[in-house]
Scaffold this motif. Structure first.
Motif, mmCIF file in Angstrom:
data_model
loop_
_atom_site.group_PDB
_atom_site.id
_atom_site.type_symbol
_atom_site.label_atom_id
_atom_site.label_comp_id
_atom_site.label_asym_id
_atom_site.label_seq_id
_atom_site.Cartn_x
_atom_site.Cartn_y
_atom_site.Cartn_z
ATOM 1 N N TYR B 83 6.392 -6.668 8.312
ATOM 2 C CA TYR B 83 6.215 -6.159 9.676
ATOM 3 C C TYR B 83 6.112 -7.320 10.659
ATOM 4 O O TYR B 83 6.800 -7.363 11.684
ATOM 5 N N ARG B 121 8.732 -1.086 13.009
ATOM 6 C CA ARG B 121 7.471 -0.340 13.024
ATOM 7 C C ARG B 121 6.817 -0.314 11.652
ATOM 8 O O ARG B 121 7.475 -0.297 10.619
ATOM 9 N N HIS B 122 5.504 -0.310 11.675
ATOM 10 C CA HIS B 122 4.738 -0.206 10.433
ATOM 11 C C HIS B 122 4.613 1.270 10.079
ATOM 12 O O HIS B 122 4.473 2.126 10.973
ATOM 13 N N GLU B 125 2.053 3.204 11.812
ATOM 14 C CA GLU B 125 2.359 3.648 13.179
ATOM 15 C C GLU B 125 3.094 4.992 13.174
ATOM 16 O O GLU B 125 2.886 5.823 14.057
ATOM 17 N N ASP B 129 1.410 7.702 15.235
ATOM 18 C CA ASP B 129 2.004 8.001 16.534
ATOM 19 C C ASP B 129 3.082 9.076 16.492
ATOM 20 O O ASP B 129 3.161 9.918 17.378
ATOM 21 N N THR B 157 -1.799 -6.530 9.787
ATOM 22 C CA THR B 157 -1.547 -5.182 10.272
ATOM 23 C C THR B 157 -1.994 -5.065 11.733
ATOM 24 O O THR B 157 -1.441 -4.275 12.501
ATOM 25 N N ILE B 163 -0.992 -2.483 14.853
ATOM 26 C CA ILE B 163 -1.145 -1.037 15.008
ATOM 27 C C ILE B 163 -2.421 -0.650 15.754
ATOM 28 O O ILE B 163 -2.611 0.500 16.099
ATOM 29 N N ASP B 164 -3.315 -1.598 15.970
ATOM 30 C CA ASP B 164 -4.600 -1.240 16.579
ATOM 31 C C ASP B 164 -5.258 -2.511 17.134
ATOM 32 O O ASP B 164 -4.679 -3.602 17.065
ATOM 33 N N ARG B 171 -8.224 3.257 14.054
ATOM 34 C CA ARG B 171 -7.250 4.353 13.953
ATOM 35 C C ARG B 171 -7.016 4.824 12.521
ATOM 36 O O ARG B 171 -6.745 6.002 12.301
#
Lengths: 194, 290
Positions: B83, B121-122, B125, B129, B157, B163-164, B171
């Protein structure tokens, strides 16, 4: 000696060495600091003092865990992780062996695997790296056995058509000739944007 | 059903993180996600290749991005290192410097072009999302009521961007809660496990693993979940090493988030690669399986 410093400064992001206020937030955030010959803050100070060779000869840059905690906390947005990577690159280029750190050898075993197969073959990498390190090999053996038993360590060498295509790309990369400032160095300062 | 290009990464394809690949593919269909494996993908270059020669590392990642662009879909990976590297290559390339000219010419030698249009994108996500905890919750068939789960984020990550929040992410806890489990917070959930140092500096790396396991068990977690294959192997496979070295008695299963989701979706443990975990999670999950 100071040629190296000037070279680092000229790289994109390299000017950031001069933004450092020596607050030590990077060192306080670093998981590896206790095992480093020089802390991240000291690495930056040494580079600024023109002592790049000392830094490259130490284990400090190879101890970086690439966890980016220093980067997200740095009040001057210096991105110390990327600076460490740039210094790794420079050390690799100049062939400086750092305090007998085994990290470069591990990196080379990894790269050789990707170049040969297009993918990283974990068993092959471990084997190559541990071959000349019996003490370490012995310590790692129980883990290797348990992973193998659980089907997590494949002896099978990956085969992909992508391997030859990647080889073509990498050899074309070399054909352009080396530029004066190794262009590769500039990548390390690229960072990541979301 | 939404489709994505899927980049498994070397380790999750048939290596030490194989259970991550297995469980990801297993939960895709029930969650109505279509993962189209990127044909003939190669290694992202990972940290070692980037460190020795970052132009080579960038080329390795860019070939994958060029292939994904042809497919015209978002490129999904579940490996935190892939990623990071794939996004880094994208950033470096699209900055349009002398180097990107050099990289473009190298790609062209293999008949490839990259136009900078791929979104990397991971998997987390996608779950957070595109799908969302509510949608996942609606598909849960075995609520994991009472299971105390610690979410271990690790580094790449969430850092430098991910992602956060880079230091205080929450999350994944929402996803775990959507399965009916109790998400347990613990102070070391974003501390580095030293995965990249486990071979070169095992003593240091083991002490980092120990701190994370101590922090989590002090809060009474029954298992940990992670979305990074290196975090998983470090905390799981080296747990006995930690015990041997420090005289501790950790016995904490470390699951991939996808494995835990699979259990909640009612899938067979075998179809999730659970038997590949070193610390077997069966005792902890017994109440929720079958």
């Amino acid at each position: 000696m100071n040629d190296l410093r000037e070279e680092l400064y000229r790289l994109p992001g390299g000017e950031k060495f001069n933004l450092c206020i020596q607050c030590g937030t990077c060192s306080a955030s670093c998981p590896s600091v206790s095992a480093m010959r020089y802390s991240p803050r000291q690495v930056i100070a040494l580079v600024r003092a023109g002592m790049v060779q000392e830094v490259l000869h130490s284990n400090a840059v190879w101890m970086c865990a690439s966890c980016y905690m220093c980067t997200v906390r740095c009040p001057r947005d210096i991105q110390p992780t990327e600076l460490m990577h740039t210094l790794q690159l420079l050390a690799a280029r100049l062939g400086l062996i750092a305090d007998r750190s085994p990290a470069p050898a591990f990196y080379r075993a990894f790269r050789a695997s990707v170049k040969a197969h297009g993918r990283a073959h974990e068993f092959g990498i471990m084997f190559n790296f541990l071959l000349g390190r019996p003490g370490k090999a012995l310590r790692m053996l129980p883990v290797a056995i348990s992973l193998f038993r659980r089907g997590r360590l494949s002896l099978r060498v990956p085969r992909t058509r992508g391997a030859s295509e990647l080889a073509t790309i990498l050899s074309a990369l070399r054909q352009g000739g080396e530029s004066e400032t190794p262009a590769a160095l500039t990548v390390a300062q690229g960072g990541v944007s979301a | 059903m939404k489709a994505y290009s899927y980049f498994p990464g070397c380790c999750c394809d048939e290596g030490t993180g194989v259970a991550y690949g297995i469980s990801t593919r297993a939960i895709a269909a029930p969650l109505e996600i279509e993962l189209r494996r990127l044909a003939d993908w190669n290694c992202c270059g990972s940290a070692p290749m980037w460190a020795l020669d970052s132009a080579e590392g960038a080329c390795a990642s860019l070939r994958n991005l060029a292939l994904a662009e042809q497919a015209g879909l978002d490129l999904v990976t579940h490996c935190s290192s892939c990623y990071l590297m794939l996004r880094k290559a994208h950033t470096v390339f699209t900055r349009d410097t002398a180097l990107s000219f050099q990289l473009r010419r190298a790609l062209r030698s293999a008949g490839l072009e990259y136009g900078g249009r791929v979104r990397v994108r991971h998997l987390a996500e996608i779950l957070l999302d595109d799908l969302g905890p509510e949608a996942i919750s609606r598909r849960v068939r075995k609520k994991l009521t009472g299971l105390r789960v610690g979410c271990y984020y690790g580094c790449q990550t969430v850092r430098p961007q991910g992602i956060d929040h880079p230091e205080f992410p929450t999350r994944l806890e929402r996803l775990v809660a959507s399965l009916g489990a109790d998400a347990v917070d613990f102070p070391f959930k974003t501390r580095c496990c030293g995965a990249s140092l486990m071979f070169s500096e095992d003593g240091l790396a083991l002490s980092l693993v120990r701190k994370i396991l101590e922090s989590a068990t002090a809060r009474g977690v029954q298992c940990l979940v992670t979305v990074c294959p290196f975090c998983q192997i470090n905390l799981d496979a080296f747990q006995r090493h930690v015990n041997g070295r420090f005289g501790t008695r950790f016995n904490v299963p470390v699951l991939f988030l996808t494995q835990l989701i699979g259990i909640a979706l009612g899938l067979e443990p075998r179809s999730l690669g659970l038997e590949k975990n070193i610390v077997l999670p069966a005792p902890v999950l017994a109440a929720y399986v079958g």
